[in-house]
Write a protein that holds these residues in place. Sequence first.
Motif, PDB file in Angstrom:
ATOM      1  N   MET A  64       3.951   0.976  12.825  1.00 41.24           N
ATOM      2  CA  MET A  64       5.208   1.614  13.206  1.00 41.24           C
ATOM      3  C   MET A  64       4.946   2.981  13.816  1.00 41.24           C
ATOM      4  O   MET A  64       5.600   3.362  14.790  1.00 41.24           O
ATOM      5  N   LYS A  65       3.981   3.727  13.259  1.00 41.20           N
ATOM      6  CA  LYS A  65       3.647   5.054  13.797  1.00 41.20           C
ATOM      7  C   LYS A  65       3.212   4.950  15.254  1.00 41.20           C
ATOM      8  O   LYS A  65       3.679   5.706  16.109  1.00 41.20           O
ATOM      9  N   ALA A  66       2.323   4.014  15.538  1.00 42.96           N
ATOM     10  CA  ALA A  66       1.825   3.837  16.901  1.00 42.96           C
ATOM     11  C   ALA A  66       2.958   3.408  17.836  1.00 42.96           C
ATOM     12  O   ALA A  66       3.090   3.914  18.955  1.00 42.96           O
ATOM     13  N   LEU A  67       3.782   2.496  17.358  1.00 45.04           N
ATOM     14  CA  LEU A  67       4.913   1.997  18.140  1.00 45.04           C
ATOM     15  C   LEU A  67       5.898   3.128  18.445  1.00 45.04           C
ATOM     16  O   LEU A  67       6.310   3.318  19.588  1.00 45.04           O
ATOM     17  N   ALA A  68       6.243   3.887  17.426  1.00 44.54           N
ATOM     18  CA  ALA A  68       7.197   4.989  17.595  1.00 44.54           C
ATOM     19  C   ALA A  68       6.653   6.038  18.560  1.00 44.54           C
ATOM     20  O   ALA A  68       7.388   6.545  19.412  1.00 44.54           O
ATOM     21  N   LYS A  69       5.367   6.324  18.444  1.00 49.13           N
ATOM     22  CA  LYS A  69       4.754   7.316  19.339  1.00 49.13           C
ATOM     23  C   LYS A  69       4.877   6.857  20.792  1.00 49.13           C
ATOM     24  O   LYS A  69       5.231   7.647  21.668  1.00 49.13           O
ATOM     25  N   SER A  70       4.639   5.569  21.016  1.00 51.78           N
ATOM     26  CA  SER A  70       4.720   5.043  22.384  1.00 51.78           C
ATOM     27  C   SER A  70       6.149   5.051  22.917  1.00 51.78           C
ATOM     28  O   SER A  70       6.363   5.015  24.121  1.00 51.78           O
ATOM     29  N   LYS A  71       7.123   5.120  22.020  1.00 52.71           N
ATOM     30  CA  LYS A  71       8.542   5.117  22.407  1.00 52.71           C
ATOM     31  C   LYS A  71       9.169   6.501  22.362  1.00 52.71           C
ATOM     32  O   LYS A  71      10.356   6.663  22.633  1.00 52.71           O
ATOM     33  N   GLY A  72       8.388   7.492  21.949  1.00 54.02           N
ATOM     34  CA  GLY A  72       8.928   8.848  21.848  1.00 54.02           C
ATOM     35  C   GLY A  72       9.880   9.032  20.677  1.00 54.02           C
ATOM     36  O   GLY A  72      10.750   9.894  20.703  1.00 54.02           O
ATOM     37  N   ILE A  73       9.699   8.233  19.625  1.00 51.29           N
ATOM     38  CA  ILE A  73      10.544   8.349  18.424  1.00 51.29           C
ATOM     39  C   ILE A  73       9.791   9.178  17.393  1.00 51.29           C
ATOM     40  O   ILE A  73       8.631   8.900  17.094  1.00 51.29           O
ATOM     41  N   THR A  74      10.452  10.190  16.855  1.00 50.88           N
ATOM     42  CA  THR A  74       9.849  11.016  15.813  1.00 50.88           C
ATOM     43  C   THR A  74      10.175  10.411  14.452  1.00 50.88           C
ATOM     44  O   THR A  74      11.347  10.248  14.104  1.00 50.88           O
ATOM     45  N   LEU A  75       9.135  10.071  13.711  1.00 48.74           N
ATOM     46  CA  LEU A  75       9.312   9.453  12.396  1.00 48.74           C
ATOM     47  C   LEU A  75       9.147  10.481  11.288  1.00 48.74           C
ATOM     48  O   LEU A  75       8.446  11.484  11.468  1.00 48.74           O
ATOM     49  N   PRO A  76       9.748  10.213  10.135  1.00 50.19           N
ATOM     50  CA  PRO A  76       9.547  11.111   8.993  1.00 50.19           C
ATOM     51  C   PRO A  76       8.097  11.019   8.516  1.00 50.19           C
ATOM     52  O   PRO A  76       7.453   9.982   8.691  1.00 50.19           O
ATOM     53  N   THR A  77       7.610  12.090   7.931  1.00 57.02           N
ATOM     54  CA  THR A  77       6.252  12.090   7.388  1.00 57.02           C
ATOM     55  C   THR A  77       6.266  12.062   5.864  1.00 57.02           C
ATOM     56  O   THR A  77       5.238  11.903   5.233  1.00 57.02           O
ATOM     57  N   LYS A  78       7.462  12.241   5.297  1.00 58.27           N
ATOM     58  CA  LYS A  78       7.588  12.128   3.846  1.00 58.27           C
ATOM     59  C   LYS A  78       8.925  11.465   3.525  1.00 58.27           C
ATOM     60  O   LYS A  78       9.797  11.363   4.389  1.00 58.27           O
ATOM     61  N   ILE A  79       9.058  11.009   2.300  1.00 61.37           N
ATOM     62  CA  ILE A  79      10.263  10.275   1.919  1.00 61.37           C
ATOM     63  C   ILE A  79      11.499  11.173   1.932  1.00 61.37           C
ATOM     64  O   ILE A  79      11.392  12.383   1.730  1.00 61.37           O
ATOM     65  N   ASP A  80      12.653  10.546   2.155  1.00 67.85           N
ATOM     66  CA  ASP A  80      13.900  11.313   2.175  1.00 67.85           C
ATOM     67  C   ASP A  80      14.372  11.604   0.745  1.00 67.85           C
ATOM     68  O   ASP A  80      13.766  11.149  -0.230  1.00 67.85           O
ATOM     69  N   SER A  81      15.446  12.351   0.626  1.00 69.83           N
ATOM     70  CA  SER A  81      15.902  12.802  -0.701  1.00 69.83           C
ATOM     71  C   SER A  81      16.325  11.647  -1.604  1.00 69.83           C
ATOM     72  O   SER A  81      16.096  11.690  -2.814  1.00 69.83           O
ATOM     73  N   ASP A  82      16.909  10.584  -1.036  1.00 66.53           N
ATOM     74  CA  ASP A  82      17.292   9.427  -1.864  1.00 66.53           C
ATOM     75  C   ASP A  82      16.063   8.764  -2.471  1.00 66.53           C
ATOM     76  O   ASP A  82      16.039   8.434  -3.662  1.00 66.53           O
ATOM     77  N   GLU A  83      15.043   8.556  -1.633  1.00 66.38           N
ATOM     78  CA  GLU A  83      13.808   7.934  -2.122  1.00 66.38           C
ATOM     79  C   GLU A  83      13.087   8.855  -3.109  1.00 66.38           C
ATOM     80  O   GLU A  83      12.469   8.394  -4.064  1.00 66.38           O
ATOM     81  N   GLN A  84      13.187  10.170  -2.879  1.00 62.90           N
ATOM     82  CA  GLN A  84      12.562  11.127  -3.795  1.00 62.90           C
ATOM     83  C   GLN A  84      13.209  11.041  -5.181  1.00 62.90           C
ATOM     84  O   GLN A  84      12.518  11.127  -6.197  1.00 62.90           O
ATOM     85  N   LYS A  85      14.542  10.841  -5.215  1.00 60.30           N
ATOM     86  CA  LYS A  85      15.242  10.695  -6.507  1.00 60.30           C
ATOM     87  C   LYS A  85      14.729   9.467  -7.251  1.00 60.30           C
ATOM     88  O   LYS A  85      14.515   9.504  -8.462  1.00 60.30           O
ATOM     89  N   VAL A  86      14.537   8.374  -6.520  1.00 57.71           N
ATOM     90  CA  VAL A  86      14.015   7.141  -7.125  1.00 57.71           C
ATOM     91  C   VAL A  86      12.618   7.413  -7.692  1.00 57.71           C
ATOM     92  O   VAL A  86      12.308   7.038  -8.828  1.00 57.71           O
ATOM     93  N   LYS A  87      11.789   8.078  -6.900  1.00 61.14           N
ATOM     94  CA  LYS A  87      10.417   8.376  -7.332  1.00 61.14           C
ATOM     95  C   LYS A  87      10.434   9.277  -8.568  1.00 61.14           C
ATOM     96  O   LYS A  87       9.684   9.033  -9.527  1.00 61.14           O
ATOM     97  N   ASP A  88      11.284  10.308  -8.561  1.00 57.17           N
ATOM     98  CA  ASP A  88      11.371  11.216  -9.711  1.00 57.17           C
ATOM     99  C   ASP A  88      11.833  10.463 -10.956  1.00 57.17           C
ATOM    100  O   ASP A  88      11.291  10.669 -12.049  1.00 57.17           O
ATOM    101  N   ASN A  89      12.815   9.590 -10.781  1.00 57.13           N
ATOM    102  CA  ASN A  89      13.324   8.796 -11.897  1.00 57.13           C
ATOM    103  C   ASN A  89      12.217   7.900 -12.463  1.00 57.13           C
ATOM    104  O   ASN A  89      12.012   7.846 -13.678  1.00 57.13           O
TER     105      ASN A  89
END
Length: 155
Positions: A64-89
């Motif tokens: 996905m990283k390679a694909l997004a780079k070729s399309k000019g899409i900026t991807l997250p490098t860390k999980i979002d706040s919802d996923e962070q809550k799941v991880k913390d839980n």
Amino acid sequence: MEVAPRTYRRAVDKDDAKFAVAAANGGIAEVELGTLAQQKAVNQKVKDFGGMMVSDHSKANEEMKALAKSKGITLPTKIDSDEQKVKDNLSSKSGADFDKAYVDNMIEDHKNDIKEFEDATKNLKDPDLKAFAVKTLPTLKMHLEAIQKIHDTMK
């Protein structure tokens, strides 16, 4: 004097870009939660499933990283706040409580992922992103089946 032809990236549809970002976020989360399962799970099958998540989703994340780079899409490098809550839980749990919470989360998460990827195979406009969704879908279904089996053996 010859001028090299310019290559222009075709702008990706905003819904296609949204899918790429969501897929990347989910993939990063699967790797982080899988690592957590390898460390904290007491059930060997849950530990092994965590290892499969790290392996399979790391591979998909790189694609996905390679694909997004070729399309000019900026991807997250860390999980979002919802996923962070799941991880913390999950991080706050241990033993069988961790195993149950992780397994329940993986079932729910993979059901959602499958729906998103099925929608993507029908609705994405970008052929490369669509091909990624088509290629990844069977793995997500296999993950759901595997975690469902583990769930069914846990009491």
